[in-house]
Enzyme design. Structure first.
Site, PDB file in Angstrom:
ATOM      1  N   GLU A 196       6.869  -6.816   6.052  1.00  0.00           N
ATOM      2  CA  GLU A 196       5.717  -7.025   5.145  1.00  0.00           C
ATOM      3  C   GLU A 196       5.162  -5.686   4.642  1.00  0.00           C
ATOM      4  OE1 GLU A 196       3.352  -8.282   8.598  1.00  0.00           O
ATOM      5  OE2 GLU A 196       1.689  -7.293   7.609  1.00  0.00           O
ATOM      6  N   LYS A 237      14.673 -11.001   4.792  1.00  0.00           N
ATOM      7  CA  LYS A 237      13.206 -10.856   4.790  1.00  0.00           C
ATOM      8  C   LYS A 237      12.852  -9.420   5.159  1.00  0.00           C
ATOM      9  CE  LYS A 237      10.059 -11.077   7.885  1.00  0.00           C
ATOM     10  NZ  LYS A 237       9.160  -9.969   7.493  1.00  0.00           N
ATOM     11  N   PRO A 238      12.341  -8.670   4.192  1.00  0.00           N
ATOM     12  CA  PRO A 238      11.944  -7.299   4.508  1.00  0.00           C
ATOM     13  C   PRO A 238      10.687  -7.313   5.365  1.00  0.00           C
ATOM     14  CG  PRO A 238      11.955  -7.720   2.120  1.00  0.00           C
ATOM     15  CD  PRO A 238      12.074  -9.034   2.788  1.00  0.00           C
ATOM     16  N   LYS A 249      21.949  -1.618  26.310  1.00  0.00           N
ATOM     17  CA  LYS A 249      20.787  -2.043  27.102  1.00  0.00           C
ATOM     18  C   LYS A 249      19.745  -2.742  26.185  1.00  0.00           C
ATOM     19  CE  LYS A 249      19.838   1.445  30.098  1.00  0.00           C
ATOM     20  NZ  LYS A 249      19.741   2.907  30.387  1.00  0.00           N
ATOM     21  N   GLY A 261      14.662  -0.793  19.261  1.00  0.00           N
ATOM     22  CA  GLY A 261      14.059   0.527  19.426  1.00  0.00           C
ATOM     23  C   GLY A 261      14.771   1.406  20.437  1.00  0.00           C
ATOM     24  N   ALA A 274      13.070  -3.833   9.403  1.00  0.00           N
ATOM     25  CA  ALA A 274      11.919  -2.999   9.773  1.00  0.00           C
ATOM     26  C   ALA A 274      11.467  -2.239   8.524  1.00  0.00           C
ATOM     27  CB  ALA A 274      12.322  -2.026  10.874  1.00  0.00           C
ATOM     28  N   ASN A 301      11.068   1.138   8.140  1.00  0.00           N
ATOM     29  CA  ASN A 301      11.356   2.567   7.994  1.00  0.00           C
ATOM     30  C   ASN A 301      12.470   2.877   6.984  1.00  0.00           C
ATOM     31  OD1 ASN A 301      13.221   1.445   9.702  1.00  0.00           O
ATOM     32  ND2 ASN A 301      13.295   3.183  11.094  1.00  0.00           N
ATOM     33  N   GLU A 357      19.273  -4.724  16.233  1.00  0.00           N
ATOM     34  CA  GLU A 357      19.143  -3.259  16.138  1.00  0.00           C
ATOM     35  C   GLU A 357      17.706  -2.934  16.495  1.00  0.00           C
ATOM     36  OE1 GLU A 357      21.341  -1.113  15.776  1.00  0.00           O
ATOM     37  OE2 GLU A 357      23.043  -2.216  14.984  1.00  0.00           O
ATOM     38  N   GLU A 373      26.174  -2.245  13.758  1.00  0.00           N
ATOM     39  CA  GLU A 373      26.222  -2.260  12.300  1.00  0.00           C
ATOM     40  C   GLU A 373      27.225  -1.204  11.850  1.00  0.00           C
ATOM     41  OE1 GLU A 373      21.901  -2.167  11.131  1.00  0.00           O
ATOM     42  OE2 GLU A 373      22.446  -4.188  10.512  1.00  0.00           O
ATOM     43  N   VAL A 407      11.843  -3.845  20.266  1.00  0.00           N
ATOM     44  CA  VAL A 407      12.395  -4.620  21.385  1.00  0.00           C
ATOM     45  C   VAL A 407      11.604  -5.922  21.611  1.00  0.00           C
ATOM     46  CG1 VAL A 407      12.882  -4.603  23.868  1.00  0.00           C
ATOM     47  CG2 VAL A 407      13.469  -2.609  22.460  1.00  0.00           C
ATOM     48  N   ILE A 438       0.835  -1.208   0.000  1.00  0.00           N
ATOM     49  CA  ILE A 438       0.000   0.000   0.000  1.00  0.00           C
ATOM     50  C   ILE A 438       0.868   1.256   0.000  1.00  0.00           C
ATOM     51  CG2 ILE A 438      -1.643   1.296   1.452  1.00  0.00           C
ATOM     52  CD1 ILE A 438      -2.742  -1.524   2.216  1.00  0.00           C
ATOM     53  N   CYS A 491      14.508   4.871  14.525  1.00  0.00           N
ATOM     54  CA  CYS A 491      14.764   4.201  15.811  1.00  0.00           C
ATOM     55  C   CYS A 491      15.570   5.067  16.767  1.00  0.00           C
ATOM     56  CB  CYS A 491      15.501   2.906  15.553  1.00  0.00           C
ATOM     57  SG  CYS A 491      16.962   3.154  14.538  1.00  0.00           S
TER      58      CYS A 491
HETATM   59  P1  NDP Z   1       8.863  -5.208  14.276  1.00  0.00           P
HETATM   60  O1  NDP Z   1       9.642  -5.586  15.464  1.00  0.00           O
HETATM   61  O2  NDP Z   1       7.378  -5.302  14.342  1.00  0.00           O
HETATM   62  O3  NDP Z   1       9.302  -6.101  13.024  1.00  0.00           O
HETATM   63  C1  NDP Z   1      10.647  -6.183  12.604  1.00  0.00           C
HETATM   64  C2  NDP Z   1      10.789  -7.332  11.623  1.00  0.00           C
HETATM   65  O4  NDP Z   1      10.712  -8.572  12.315  1.00  0.00           O
HETATM   66  C3  NDP Z   1       9.698  -7.376  10.565  1.00  0.00           C
HETATM   67  O5  NDP Z   1      10.266  -7.800   9.345  1.00  0.00           O
HETATM   68  C4  NDP Z   1       8.761  -8.406  11.125  1.00  0.00           C
HETATM   69  O6  NDP Z   1       7.946  -8.952  10.145  1.00  0.00           O
HETATM   70  C5  NDP Z   1       9.741  -9.403  11.703  1.00  0.00           C
HETATM   71  N1  NDP Z   1       9.222 -10.306  12.710  1.00  0.00           N
HETATM   72  C6  NDP Z   1       8.151 -10.127  13.536  1.00  0.00           C
HETATM   73  N2  NDP Z   1       8.018 -11.196  14.374  1.00  0.00           N
HETATM   74  C7  NDP Z   1       9.023 -12.056  14.086  1.00  0.00           C
HETATM   75  C8  NDP Z   1       9.438 -13.329  14.616  1.00  0.00           C
HETATM   76  N3  NDP Z   1       8.799 -13.911  15.623  1.00  0.00           N
HETATM   77  N4  NDP Z   1      10.536 -13.914  14.075  1.00  0.00           N
HETATM   78  C9  NDP Z   1      11.213 -13.319  13.072  1.00  0.00           C
HETATM   79  N5  NDP Z   1      10.868 -12.136  12.521  1.00  0.00           N
HETATM   80  C10 NDP Z   1       9.788 -11.496  13.024  1.00  0.00           C
HETATM   81  O7  NDP Z   1       9.347  -3.745  13.903  1.00  0.00           O
HETATM   82  P2  NDP Z   1       8.738  -2.734  12.849  1.00  0.00           P
HETATM   83  O8  NDP Z   1       8.825  -3.297  11.489  1.00  0.00           O
HETATM   84  O9  NDP Z   1       7.419  -2.266  13.389  1.00  0.00           O
HETATM   85  O10 NDP Z   1       9.808  -1.527  12.952  1.00  0.00           O
HETATM   86  C11 NDP Z   1       9.789  -0.587  13.951  1.00  0.00           C
HETATM   87  C12 NDP Z   1      10.760  -0.935  15.049  1.00  0.00           C
HETATM   88  O11 NDP Z   1      12.061  -1.144  14.517  1.00  0.00           O
HETATM   89  C13 NDP Z   1      10.907   0.185  16.059  1.00  0.00           C
HETATM   90  O12 NDP Z   1      10.912  -0.328  17.360  1.00  0.00           O
HETATM   91  C14 NDP Z   1      12.254   0.774  15.716  1.00  0.00           C
HETATM   92  O13 NDP Z   1      12.864   1.437  16.779  1.00  0.00           O
HETATM   93  C15 NDP Z   1      13.019  -0.415  15.270  1.00  0.00           C
HETATM   94  N6  NDP Z   1      14.143  -0.005  14.434  1.00  0.00           N
HETATM   95  C16 NDP Z   1      15.423  -0.109  14.924  1.00  0.00           C
HETATM   96  C17 NDP Z   1      16.505   0.339  14.191  1.00  0.00           C
HETATM   97  C18 NDP Z   1      17.908   0.211  14.700  1.00  0.00           C
HETATM   98  O14 NDP Z   1      18.812   0.204  13.883  1.00  0.00           O
HETATM   99  N7  NDP Z   1      18.153   0.095  15.987  1.00  0.00           N
HETATM  100  C19 NDP Z   1      16.310   0.970  12.874  1.00  0.00           C
HETATM  101  C20 NDP Z   1      14.954   0.973  12.430  1.00  0.00           C
HETATM  102  C21 NDP Z   1      13.906   0.533  13.206  1.00  0.00           C
HETATM  103  P3  NDP Z   1       6.559  -8.233   9.771  1.00  0.00           P
HETATM  104  O15 NDP Z   1       6.682  -6.766   9.968  1.00  0.00           O
HETATM  105  O16 NDP Z   1       6.407  -8.592   8.366  1.00  0.00           O
HETATM  106  O17 NDP Z   1       5.585  -8.821  10.735  1.00  0.00           O
END
Ligand code: NDP
Length: 484
Positions: free
Chosen positions: A179, A176-177, A451, A252, A151, A153, A250, A458, A230, A28, A284
């Site tokens: 979804e 795996k990007p 923490k 939140g 993630a 973003n 990496e 990275e 997290v 979307i 993040c």
């Molecule tokens: P999510 O934690 O919801 O998802 C991250 C990825 O993990 C997605 O591809 C998701 O798939 C996948 N996933 C979910 N459950 C599982 C599982 N049980 N086993 C394996 N993979 C799984 O994060 P968001 O996508 O909502 O991204 C936002 C978060 O990412 C924020 O907390 C942000 O702070 C953090 N972030 C951290 C960064 C850093 O470098 N420290 C940089 C960018 C973001 P799907 O979404 O397809 O369900």
């Protein structure tokens, strides 16, 4: 109108592949809410093909001299740069981020990573340790087949930041990007293949969390690198621990950005804007707890509101637009519920606070003042354009409050007193810190959290140690004796 439908959902073993038995995944465009591509989640057959081809390619790749591996990466960097505009248009459709951002930081940062790690690939050596007549030598070896999970973003950047060091060290990567943003990583896979990476070396498979979980728990996978929240990090780290796999997490944050009375006002306001509203706040490392010293507080809030209200909100494909939509309707409603909590708990709304009517998942950049440490908006990661301004008077007090969080991803200090800046940063428990700037993340600098914000780093030379392991070999020159 752009045709953004990829040739197929997955890029595996050097080609686009489809399996329509996988659950539907509609992509979307966040600026309109329209479906721009239709994909399918990876089935077990696709996952198996990715793992098998990855294992096969990795053997060949690890036996390739580092200089040749580096050449493939630098060639990929060049192709990415040549196609920057096309890739930026795709990133904007995947995420909703304005072209004003994607043209400069998304594909280009993936190219930076390919260039940097491409250059390092030939330099990865062990050491020689003399022990009298005997000696030990060490070899830096690839881990094997790695899994990257992203993630939503920064889909192109994450695909590059994980892929480049993994491949430089002689590993294969299956990615795996999220979804929400499945399109960009396919292009990175295609480009790496075009640049000479063997088929299977960098695969992309689509799916929700369950597909990620299957990859993480596969016994043939040696390492998992996750960018996510997290709670997901806890699950993935625990699953990886079962198989004693290497991990990079990496995750939140709820990072502090500390502004002292003597800071340059315009610079501090710029830092707070960049550290809260870039990518509509979906970053993040954002400095979402903005601690402002009492003497500069009112001037800061006034100038901040004036400047935030000039943000040009609109069609992210318009290069004049500086503020786009949230990635999804779901994310917008999460952020709106935090704004409601902020108001209910007594924070003072300075600007913003509303969703924007019409198509797309827009929300106004929002600033709260008089936020206190116990408010929900000061404690939880919102992942949206909501800045919390908190007051402080005393340096020791602000350091203690800045550290009073489970997170430790980033931190920033704005002051013209350099001694103060270093003294404060020296006491903050965070992995990525800034003085008189915020959120710069060049590939040369380590990036990651302390923490609950993560494990490992990275970028930079640090990433090499997270995508390789050391073998030591003891060589005895004389005869070996035994007691019997
Ligand atoms: P999510 O934690 O919801 O998802 C991250 C990825 O993990 C997605 O591809 C998701 O798939 C996948 N996933 C979910 N459950 C599982 C599982 N049980 N086993 C394996 N993979 C799984 O994060 P968001 O996508 O909502 O991204 C936002 C978060 O990412 C924020 O907390 C942000 O702070 C953090 N972030 C951290 C960064 C850093 O470098 N420290 C940089 C960018 C973001 P799907 O979404 O397809 O369900």
């Amino acid at each position: 109108m752009y045709d953004l439908q990829p040739k197929a959902s997955h890029f595996v073993d050097g080609a686009y592949v489809e399996d329509t038995a996988g659950a539907a995944l509609d992509v979307i465009y966040p600026a309109t809410g329209q479906v721009i591509a239709k994909l399918h989640e990876a089935t077990d057959a696709i996952i198996e093909k990715a793992i098998e081809s990855g294992l096969r390619a990795q053997k060949e790749w690890a036996a390739t001299p580092g200089r040749e591996r580096g050449r493939v990466l630098t060639r990929a960097a060049q192709i990415i740069r040549e196609r920057n505009r096309e890739l930026s248009v795709l990133e904007t459709h995947d995420t909703g981020k304005p072209m004003q951002e994607t043209l400069y930081v998304d594909a280009t940062s993936a190219a930076d990573a390919m260039e940097y790690f491409g250059g390092l690939a030939a330099t990865l050596t062990g050491e020689h340790i003399q022990l009298g007549e005997d000696w030990v030598y060490t070899v830096r070896e690839a881990l094997g087949l790695c899994v990257g999970i992203g993630a939503w973003n920064y889909p192109t950047q994450i695909a590059g930041w994980k892929g480049a060091p993994a491949l430089a060290c002689g590993n294969a990567l299956t990615f795996k990007p999220s979804e929400e943003t499945p399109l960009c990583a396919l292009k990175i896979a295609e480009i790496l293949h075009e640049a000479g990476a063997p088929a299977g070396l960098y695969n992309v498979v689509q799916g929700r969390g369950a597909v990620g979980a299957k990859l993480v728990t596969d016994a043939r996978v040696a390492k998992v690198s996750l960018t996510g929240s997290v709670p997901t990090g806890r699950k993935v780290y625990a699953a990886a621990a079962e198989g004693m796999k290497h991990v990079t997490m990496e995750l939140g944050g709820k990072s502090p950005l500390i502004i002292f009375d003597d800071a340059d006002l315009e610079t501090a306001v710029s830092g707070a804007i960049l550290g809260n509203f870039y990518s509509s706040g979906q970053v993040c490392s954002n400095g979402t707890r903005v601690f402002v010293q009492k003497g500069i507080k009112e001037a800061f809030l006034k100038r901040l509101a004036e400047r935030v209200e000039t943000a040009k909100i609109g069609d992210p494909l318009d290069e004049e637009v500086s503020f786009g939509p949230m990635v999804s309707e779901r994310q917008r409603s999460i952020v709106l519920s935090y704004i409601e909590k902020g108001q209910a708990e007594g924070a003072r709304l300075i600007t913003g606070g509303n969703a924007i009517e019409g198509e797309g998942f827009y929300i106004q950049p929002t600033v709260f003042a008089d936020v206190t440490d116990d408010m929900t908006i000061a404690k939880e990661e919102i992942f949206g354009p909501v800045m919390s301004v908190l007051d402080f008077e005393d340096e020791d007090d602000v350091i203690a409050r800045a550290n009073d969080t489970e997170f430790g991803l980033a931190a920033g200090v704005f002051t013209t007193n350099l001694t103060c800046a270093h003294r404060v940063i020296g006491q903050i428990k965070a992995g990525s810190c800034y003085i008189n700037t915020y959120n710069d993340a060049p590939v040369e600098a380590p990036f990651g959290g302390m923490k609950a914000s993560g494990v490992g780093r990275e970028n930079s030379k640090e990433a090499i140690s997270h995508f390789s392991e050391v073998k030591s070999v003891y060589v005895r020159m004389g005869d070996l004796e035994a007691p019997y």
